[in-house]
Every structure is written in C-alpha cells, then in structure tokens.
Design a protein around this motif. Sequence first.
Motif, short mmCIF file in Angstrom:
data_model
loop_
_atom_site.label_atom_id
_atom_site.label_comp_id
_atom_site.label_asym_id
_atom_site.label_seq_id
_atom_site.Cartn_x
_atom_site.Cartn_y
_atom_site.Cartn_z
N ASN A 104 0.81 -1.22 0.00
CA ASN A 104 0.00 0.00 0.00
C ASN A 104 0.85 1.27 0.00
OD1 ASN A 104 -2.55 -1.08 -0.19
ND2 ASN A 104 -2.87 -1.21 2.01
N PRO A 138 -6.78 -4.47 -5.98
CA PRO A 138 -6.56 -5.33 -4.82
C PRO A 138 -7.82 -5.47 -3.96
CG PRO A 138 -4.85 -3.67 -4.96
CD PRO A 138 -5.80 -3.39 -6.06
N GLY A 139 -8.12 -6.68 -3.54
CA GLY A 139 -9.24 -6.90 -2.65
C GLY A 139 -10.55 -7.17 -3.35
N MET A 140 -10.57 -6.93 -4.67
CA MET A 140 -11.81 -7.24 -5.39
C MET A 140 -11.75 -8.67 -5.88
SD MET A 140 -13.10 -4.05 -7.68
CE MET A 140 -14.47 -4.93 -8.42
N PRO A 198 -17.76 -9.80 -7.88
CA PRO A 198 -18.06 -9.26 -6.56
C PRO A 198 -19.52 -8.87 -6.38
CG PRO A 198 -16.88 -7.64 -7.86
CD PRO A 198 -16.85 -8.94 -8.63
N MET A 199 -20.22 -8.63 -7.47
CA MET A 199 -21.63 -8.23 -7.37
C MET A 199 -22.57 -9.42 -7.35
SD MET A 199 -21.15 -5.06 -7.24
CE MET A 199 -22.84 -4.45 -7.27
N GLY A 200 -22.00 -10.63 -7.50
CA GLY A 200 -22.87 -11.81 -7.50
C GLY A 200 -23.80 -11.86 -8.70
N PHE A 254 -25.94 -14.85 -9.67
CA PHE A 254 -27.16 -15.21 -8.96
C PHE A 254 -28.39 -14.49 -9.52
CE2 PHE A 254 -23.69 -15.97 -6.06
CZ PHE A 254 -23.94 -17.27 -5.70
N ARG A 312 -13.00 1.12 -10.07
CA ARG A 312 -13.40 -0.23 -9.64
C ARG A 312 -14.81 -0.57 -10.09
NH1 ARG A 312 -10.62 -2.35 -4.36
NH2 ARG A 312 -8.52 -1.79 -4.92
N PHE A 313 -15.69 0.43 -10.14
CA PHE A 313 -17.07 0.18 -10.56
C PHE A 313 -17.16 -0.07 -12.06
CE2 PHE A 313 -20.36 0.82 -7.30
CZ PHE A 313 -19.57 1.13 -6.22
N ILE A 326 -21.03 -18.06 0.71
CA ILE A 326 -21.09 -17.07 -0.37
C ILE A 326 -22.32 -16.18 -0.22
CG2 ILE A 326 -19.69 -18.31 -2.06
CD1 ILE A 326 -22.29 -19.37 -3.30
N GLY A 360 -24.76 -13.79 -3.05
CA GLY A 360 -23.52 -13.82 -3.81
C GLY A 360 -22.63 -12.63 -3.57
N MET A 361 -23.16 -11.59 -2.92
CA MET A 361 -22.29 -10.45 -2.61
C MET A 361 -21.65 -10.66 -1.25
SD MET A 361 -23.98 -6.89 -3.86
CE MET A 361 -22.68 -5.86 -3.20
N ILE A 362 -20.34 -10.53 -1.20
CA ILE A 362 -19.64 -10.71 0.06
C ILE A 362 -19.42 -9.37 0.75
CG2 ILE A 362 -18.43 -12.79 -0.65
CD1 ILE A 362 -16.02 -10.60 -0.98
N ASP A 373 -17.57 -6.16 1.87
CA ASP A 373 -16.58 -5.33 1.19
C ASP A 373 -16.19 -5.85 -0.20
OD1 ASP A 373 -14.86 -3.18 0.82
OD2 ASP A 373 -13.16 -4.19 1.77
N PRO A 374 -17.17 -6.06 -1.07
CA PRO A 374 -16.86 -6.63 -2.40
C PRO A 374 -15.97 -5.73 -3.24
CG PRO A 374 -19.11 -5.80 -2.34
CD PRO A 374 -18.60 -5.74 -0.93
N MET A 375 -15.94 -4.43 -2.94
CA MET A 375 -15.13 -3.52 -3.74
C MET A 375 -13.71 -3.41 -3.20
SD MET A 375 -17.32 -2.76 -5.93
CE MET A 375 -16.45 -1.52 -6.88
N GLY A 376 -13.44 -4.07 -2.08
CA GLY A 376 -12.09 -3.98 -1.52
C GLY A 376 -11.75 -2.59 -1.02
N TYR A 377 -12.73 -1.88 -0.45
CA TYR A 377 -12.48 -0.53 0.05
C TYR A 377 -11.36 -0.53 1.10
CZ TYR A 377 -16.89 1.22 -1.97
OH TYR A 377 -17.90 1.60 -2.80
N ARG A 378 -11.25 -1.63 1.83
CA ARG A 378 -10.23 -1.66 2.90
C ARG A 378 -8.81 -1.54 2.35
NH1 ARG A 378 -11.85 -6.46 1.61
NH2 ARG A 378 -10.61 -8.35 1.69
N PHE A 379 -8.68 -1.70 1.03
CA PHE A 379 -7.34 -1.59 0.45
C PHE A 379 -7.05 -0.20 -0.09
CE2 PHE A 379 -8.51 -6.02 0.26
CZ PHE A 379 -7.41 -6.60 0.85
N ARG A 429 -27.92 -3.34 -6.03
CA ARG A 429 -26.70 -3.90 -5.47
C ARG A 429 -25.58 -2.85 -5.38
NH1 ARG A 429 -25.79 -10.09 -6.42
NH2 ARG A 429 -27.86 -10.76 -5.80
N PHE A 430 -25.56 -1.92 -6.33
CA PHE A 430 -24.52 -0.89 -6.31
C PHE A 430 -24.79 0.14 -5.21
CE2 PHE A 430 -21.47 -0.94 -9.87
CZ PHE A 430 -21.89 -2.08 -10.52
N LEU A 486 -23.16 0.08 -1.86
CA LEU A 486 -21.71 0.20 -1.97
C LEU A 486 -21.29 1.65 -2.09
CD1 LEU A 486 -21.00 -2.70 -4.46
CD2 LEU A 486 -20.90 -2.73 -1.97
#
Lengths: 227, 227
Positions: free
Chosen positions: A21, A74-76, A80-82, A85, A168-169, B57, B75-77, B79-85, B168-169, B172
């Motif tokens: 990072n 990173p982290g995606m 990710p949006m499923g 399904f 990312r989007f 999942i 199917g969405m987990i 933090d799917p966008m990996g914001y923590r990164f 879904r968006f 986020l």
Amino acid sequence: MSTVKRALSEQTADEILKIINSEYRAGDKIPNEMELAKSLQVSRTTIREAIKLLCAINVVEIRRGNGTFVCGNPGMIKDPMGYRFLDKHKLVRDLYEMCLLFEPEIAALAAEKAIPVLLSKLKDASKNLAASIEDYNKGLIGIIQLIQSASDFHLAIAQCCDNNTLSRFEPLIIEGLLDSYYWNASLLTRYLSKYQDDLVAAIVNKQPDKAREYMRLHLNEGKQFFM
Amino acid sequence: MSTVKRALSEQTADEILKIINSEYRAGDKIPNEMELAKSLQVSRTTIREAIKLLCAINVVEIRRGNGTFVCGNPGMIKDPMGYRFLDKHKLVRDLYEMCLLFEPEIAALAAEKAIPVLLSKLKDASKNLAASIEDYNKGLIGIIQLIQSASDFHLAIAQCCDNNTLSRFEPLIIEGLLDSYYWNASLLTRYLSKYQDDLVAAIVNKQPDKAREYMRLHLNEGKQFFM
C-alpha cells in the motif's frame, strides 16, 4: 498447520500489505520471497503462506517464473456483485440501463478532470479499440479480445476521472454488460466505433457537456442489442 | 471429508441454489434440512454441508432457532469492492464524487419508473429517516442507527428503479460513504433532512428533472463533510 504458524503468516500478510500500500502500485513487481523473508525477519515458508493469503484476496498474483505482482484492483474478487445469482435476461437489461445512467456522467467528469498523462492513455485505448475492430473484421482476433478492447476503452475514460472507486465500478458495469450478452458480431463492430472519435475529442478538449452527449449517442446505438 | 462427499455437497448446493432462484426471494425462509433431504434425496449431513457452502457465499443465512433465510443480495460478500485496500482519506472524497455523479441520475430514473408498491416503500423509508433524525436528536438512538436509516432511504430510491444491479450498487456507494466518514453528528442531522420531502414528492409525482435537481441540492449540502 499449527495455530501459531497460521497467525504468523496472517501477520506477515498484513505486513506485506502495508508495504504494498505504501510503496507499490497496480502492476508493480514486489520483492521476492528471499528479500521479503530478510526484511520481515520470518522464514521463507511463512512468506510463501502469507503470499498465498494475499493471492486468495486478489491483492497479488504470482506469474510463474516471473515474480509476484500487485493486482489491478486489490481486494476485489471475481464476480463481486454476484451477477451469477441474477436472472441473465434481466441482468443484461439492468446493466444496460445502469450504463445509460452512469456512463454519460462519467464521460462528463472525465472531460472536467483529466490530466495529460491520463488523456494520453485514453487516446491509446481509443486507437487500440479502433485497431481491434479492424482486426476483428479481418478475422485476426476473436470476439473476446474485441470485447476486452471495448471494455478497456470505457475503463480508460473512467480512469480520466482520477477516482479509485469509479475505476473499480467501471469494469463491473461494462464488462458485466459485454460478458452477459451473446453477440451478433457484425452489428457489434458497427456499434462500437460510433461516435468514438467525437467522444474522445470532447474529453481531450475539456467539454463536459459534449462528452456527456456523445456518450449518450454512442450508448443509444447499442439499444438494439440490449433491450 | 472425502472427495466424493465434497462433490456431492457441492452438487447439492447447486440444486438448492436453483430452487432458491426459481421459487424464493430475499428474506424468504427456505425448507428445513429434513424437507430438503427428502426432496433432493440426499442425507441431512449432505444438506447441512451444502447449506454451509451457500452461507459462505452469502446466499442464505441461518438464524438460530428460526430457520434458514435467503439473503438480501445473494452472492455479494462483505466489502466486495475492496475498500479496505484504499487510502481512507481519498476513499471518502472518491465515494462522495461518485455519489454526486450517480445519485441524481438514480433519483431521476426512480421518478420515471417507480410503481405504487415501490413508492409506498420509499415513503416509509422517508418517514423512518425523519423519525430517526428526531430520535437521534433526543438521544434515543446512536449514530449507527441514524446512518442505517439514511442509507435505507437512498436504497429505497434506487429500488424504485426496479433494477437489480442498481440495488446492489447503491449500498456500496452510500453505505461506503457513510461508513468511511467520522461524523460530526449535529451537522449531520441538519444535512440529512434537507430537501428530503421535496425529493420524495418529485419521485412520487413522476418528475424526473425535479428529482434529479433536489437530489443534487441535497447532496451539495454534504459538501462540507466530505470534501
């Protein structure tokens, strides 16, 4: 694997993440196992496990025989949006509707914010898409490569906004849309190139309203496919 | 666990997923272990393992002593966008910018498309937000609950669009933004309620341009927090 070992590899993964990072960007190669083991003062086995953990959450990828590289987003994770399904038929229409809603605004912001280095990447992506359309028409590349170029072009526009979340989007909108659709290829190539040069010119010349309008016209050409 | 057993539980998870996709919606309770075991002709152990896979999942959640329920966005987990990164400071500004870009368009589409049942849900969410602001000012609820109501209000607007991907968006964008910010609470409550009634009225009365404009005015009130 013992609990202690596991905890150590997790801690090490966190340490490597901090290094990434602060010092590395997407596409960069990170130091090798030996160097990381030395600087973090843990065994190479621990480094190897930590790297595996970071691979699992898509922070780095190992390119065999080449090294370990920082991933694009990173982290995606994958899907990710499923999307898998959701009902496929409605998914295409929903993504297209979202695309009509968001892409013109993204183009307008790109025209407002883009700095020269990002504009030159956009021009490259536009040239690349034009070349891909030609190659596709000549039978030199397949539909997947063509769709990838189209997606890269839209991503390059979003990247002109210098906004990490938009970048990312964007693939989730455009790639989702392009992936979900079963293409009539000859129509596709006509659609893809429509208004492309005008759109790029509007962004380069910092004309947000024109950029918004050309993106809208471009996307409207796709109505026949998606609705 | 043997490979065969694992493969069977995976197959069973796929079967349960098909049932969920065709017959159940978010929040619905699905049949219990015994019923599923009977209808799919596998052991209860296999069903249990399959349900665990679906939990992992985020397709279903087990509410202890109550049953197994279909999740809101299968199917969405987390933090799917990996914001923590991402860098937190830039993340807030990027999300706010994205919010300014997308939310007015979402409000306009909501005004175009909303059917009565969705509009009545929007009115409920709006009343709920107004009540939460009052409760918060009286010290009856905490900041987390207040933020949740604000987020639910924006989600209710997006849901008026009857578009699965937008729904879904939306969390986020808005939840990401609200979560990332360290709130000055007294300013927040003033901001949250600004233009809320006008916005809802514009959507209910099917006035896209007004809805777009009121959302823009509402979000502009937040500039002091995020930029």
